[in-house]
Motif scaffolding. Structure first.
Motif, PDB file in Angstrom:
ATOM      1  N   ILE A  15       0.835  -1.207   0.000  1.00  0.00           N
ATOM      2  CA  ILE A  15       0.000   0.000   0.000  1.00  0.00           C
ATOM      3  C   ILE A  15       0.867   1.252   0.000  1.00  0.00           C
ATOM      4  N   GLY A  16       1.902   1.283   0.840  1.00  0.00           N
ATOM      5  CA  GLY A  16       2.796   2.438   0.891  1.00  0.00           C
ATOM      6  C   GLY A  16       3.498   2.678  -0.427  1.00  0.00           C
ATOM      7  N   PHE A  17       3.984   1.611  -1.057  1.00  0.00           N
ATOM      8  CA  PHE A  17       4.658   1.748  -2.347  1.00  0.00           C
ATOM      9  C   PHE A  17       3.697   2.249  -3.416  1.00  0.00           C
ATOM     10  N   LEU A  18       2.502   1.673  -3.475  1.00  0.00           N
ATOM     11  CA  LEU A  18       1.536   2.072  -4.496  1.00  0.00           C
ATOM     12  C   LEU A  18       1.083   3.518  -4.309  1.00  0.00           C
ATOM     13  N   LEU A  19       0.891   3.936  -3.059  1.00  0.00           N
ATOM     14  CA  LEU A  19       0.520   5.332  -2.815  1.00  0.00           C
ATOM     15  C   LEU A  19       1.641   6.284  -3.231  1.00  0.00           C
ATOM     16  N   PHE A  20       2.883   5.913  -2.916  1.00  0.00           N
ATOM     17  CA  PHE A  20       4.017   6.753  -3.335  1.00  0.00           C
ATOM     18  C   PHE A  20       4.055   6.889  -4.853  1.00  0.00           C
ATOM     19  N   ARG A  21       3.932   5.774  -5.563  1.00  0.00           N
ATOM     20  CA  ARG A  21       3.972   5.820  -7.028  1.00  0.00           C
ATOM     21  C   ARG A  21       2.797   6.624  -7.583  1.00  0.00           C
ATOM     22  N   VAL A  26       0.901  11.142 -10.572  1.00  0.00           N
ATOM     23  CA  VAL A  26      -0.198  12.095 -10.741  1.00  0.00           C
ATOM     24  C   VAL A  26       0.250  13.523 -10.436  1.00  0.00           C
ATOM     25  N   LYS A  27       1.121  13.671  -9.449  1.00  0.00           N
ATOM     26  CA  LYS A  27       1.661  14.973  -9.028  1.00  0.00           C
ATOM     27  C   LYS A  27       0.573  16.009  -8.709  1.00  0.00           C
ATOM     28  N   PRO A  28      -0.189  15.771  -7.637  1.00  0.00           N
ATOM     29  CA  PRO A  28      -1.160  16.789  -7.223  1.00  0.00           C
ATOM     30  C   PRO A  28      -0.438  18.019  -6.681  1.00  0.00           C
ATOM     31  N   TRP A  29      -1.192  19.140  -6.548  1.00  0.00           N
ATOM     32  CA  TRP A  29      -0.606  20.335  -5.957  1.00  0.00           C
ATOM     33  C   TRP A  29      -0.227  20.009  -4.534  1.00  0.00           C
ATOM     34  N   PRO A  30       0.854  20.373  -4.009  1.00  0.00           N
ATOM     35  CA  PRO A  30       1.965  21.223  -4.398  1.00  0.00           C
ATOM     36  C   PRO A  30       3.126  20.470  -5.049  1.00  0.00           C
TER      37      PRO A  30
END
Length: 75
Positions: A15-21, A26-30
């Motif tokens: 889960i941590g790896f997938l959230l990081f990727r 996606v690169k949300p703000w900021p």
């Protein structure tokens, strides 16, 4: 992100790896702002650091209410 995840549970590591990727792609703000405005090597790394911070927040947001499995040293 992986420092915030219990080492005895592969599901939390995944889960941590997938959230990081997800946040890194996606690169949300900021994160997007830092990626666009900061130049050079620091700019390349800062978006990864911010993606990791976002992922850590999500892992804690998911893990604390549900209760991380206890890491008692046994596997």
């Amino acid at each position: 992100t992986m420092m915030a995840v219990p080492s005895n549970c592969w599901q939390w590591l995944l889960i941590g790896f997938l959230l990081f990727r997800l946040f890194d792609i996606v690169k949300p703000w900021p994160i997007k702002l830092a990626d666009e405005k900061v130049q050079g090597g620091f700019g390349i790394m800062i978006d990864d650091v911010l993606a990791a911070v976002f992922a850590i927040g999500c892992v804690f947001g998911l893990g604390v209410p549900t209760g991380f499995p206890a890491d008692d040293g046994r596997e």
